[in-house]
Design an enzyme around this catalytic site. Sequence first.
Site, mmCIF file in Angstrom:
data_model
loop_
_atom_site.group_PDB
_atom_site.id
_atom_site.type_symbol
_atom_site.label_atom_id
_atom_site.label_comp_id
_atom_site.label_asym_id
_atom_site.label_seq_id
_atom_site.Cartn_x
_atom_site.Cartn_y
_atom_site.Cartn_z
ATOM 1 N N THR A 51 0.853 -1.178 0.000
ATOM 2 C CA THR A 51 0.000 0.000 0.000
ATOM 3 C C THR A 51 0.892 1.232 0.000
ATOM 4 O O THR A 51 1.905 1.283 0.706
ATOM 5 C CB THR A 51 -0.975 0.031 1.199
ATOM 6 O OG1 THR A 51 -1.790 1.203 1.106
ATOM 7 C CG2 THR A 51 -0.286 -0.036 2.540
ATOM 8 N N HIS A 52 0.551 2.202 -0.874
ATOM 9 C CA HIS A 52 1.430 3.364 -1.083
ATOM 10 C C HIS A 52 0.579 4.639 -1.036
ATOM 11 O O HIS A 52 -0.472 4.706 -1.701
ATOM 12 C CB HIS A 52 2.126 3.239 -2.450
ATOM 13 C CG HIS A 52 3.042 4.376 -2.763
ATOM 14 N ND1 HIS A 52 4.325 4.456 -2.254
ATOM 15 C CD2 HIS A 52 2.850 5.495 -3.504
ATOM 16 C CE1 HIS A 52 4.879 5.586 -2.690
ATOM 17 N NE2 HIS A 52 4.006 6.229 -3.449
ATOM 18 N N ASP A 106 7.407 0.595 -6.459
ATOM 19 C CA ASP A 106 6.021 1.088 -6.563
ATOM 20 C C ASP A 106 5.502 1.039 -7.999
ATOM 21 O O ASP A 106 4.717 1.889 -8.420
ATOM 22 C CB ASP A 106 5.938 2.520 -6.015
ATOM 23 C CG ASP A 106 6.381 2.587 -4.556
ATOM 24 O OD1 ASP A 106 6.999 3.596 -4.173
ATOM 25 O OD2 ASP A 106 6.125 1.616 -3.815
HETATM 26 C C1 GRF Z 1 1.121 4.136 5.092
HETATM 27 O O1 GRF Z 1 0.491 5.340 4.662
HETATM 28 C C2 GRF Z 1 1.794 3.458 3.928
HETATM 29 O O2 GRF Z 1 1.127 3.663 2.695
HETATM 30 C C3 GRF Z 1 3.121 4.130 3.903
HETATM 31 O O3 GRF Z 1 3.493 4.256 5.262
HETATM 32 C C4 GRF Z 1 2.292 4.426 6.033
HETATM 33 C C5 GRF Z 1 2.358 3.468 7.183
HETATM 34 O O4 GRF Z 1 1.396 3.824 8.133
HETATM 35 N N1 GRF Z 1 4.120 3.386 3.155
HETATM 36 P P1 GRF Z 1 1.052 2.828 9.358
HETATM 37 O O5 GRF Z 1 2.387 2.354 9.922
HETATM 38 O O6 GRF Z 1 0.245 1.694 8.796
HETATM 39 O O7 GRF Z 1 0.272 3.680 10.307
#
Ligand code: GRF
Length: 193
Positions: free
Chosen positions: A107-108, A144
């Site tokens: 997830t990005h 990505d």
């Molecule tokens: C997420 O927004 C992810 O997309 C990015 O880092 C963040 C991690 O957030 N790579 P968390 O640790 O899940 O709160």
Amino acid sequence: MLSAVVLISGGGSNLRAILDATKNPMYPVKVLAVGADKPADGLAHAELFGISTFVVEPDRFDSREAWARVLLSNIQHFEPDLVVLAGFMKILPADFVKALSPRLINTHPSLLPNFPGAHAVRDAIAAGATSTGVTIHVVDEGVDTGPHLAQSEVAVLPGETEHQLHERIKVVERDLLVSVLQQIAEQKITLNA
Ligand code: GRF
């Protein structure tokens, strides 16, 4: 039931969203273990749910490849159907990706292909973007660049900080990730490299 290993590097709010979803016995995903590249705060969520954790720190290895091999062996011990990178902030070498592809998703926090890399939210603000969002995708050997599974748009509010925008993106991201995992479990989404 789709079994998953989740990898994190930070606070793990996306992981927590998945774990909270699994409280519903109808949710077709089971988290087998949570791994991290450091003693991440987010591991506490796994411990709260009584789920195994493992930490494999890069600086204990002579190379990124050696580190990734040990990380992979920890994952494969659990024999998951899927590996989820949820805020995992290390680039994974090609052999690691090949071993798991296409059962490895990430997830990005941007609407890829816009703003790839480790500073997506900061880059969107710096570019003066009026909207950004989140992308969930299959991990390929690029950064990505793998096939998109889902995206959701988030407006950029004038003057907001990177942290404020990222927190607003995460609200959308957590729901999208929980939904995408369910769709994979229900074979409404198929994973292709
Ligand atoms: C997420 O927004 C992810 O997309 C990015 O880092 C963040 C991690 O957030 N790579 P968390 O640790 O899940 O709160």
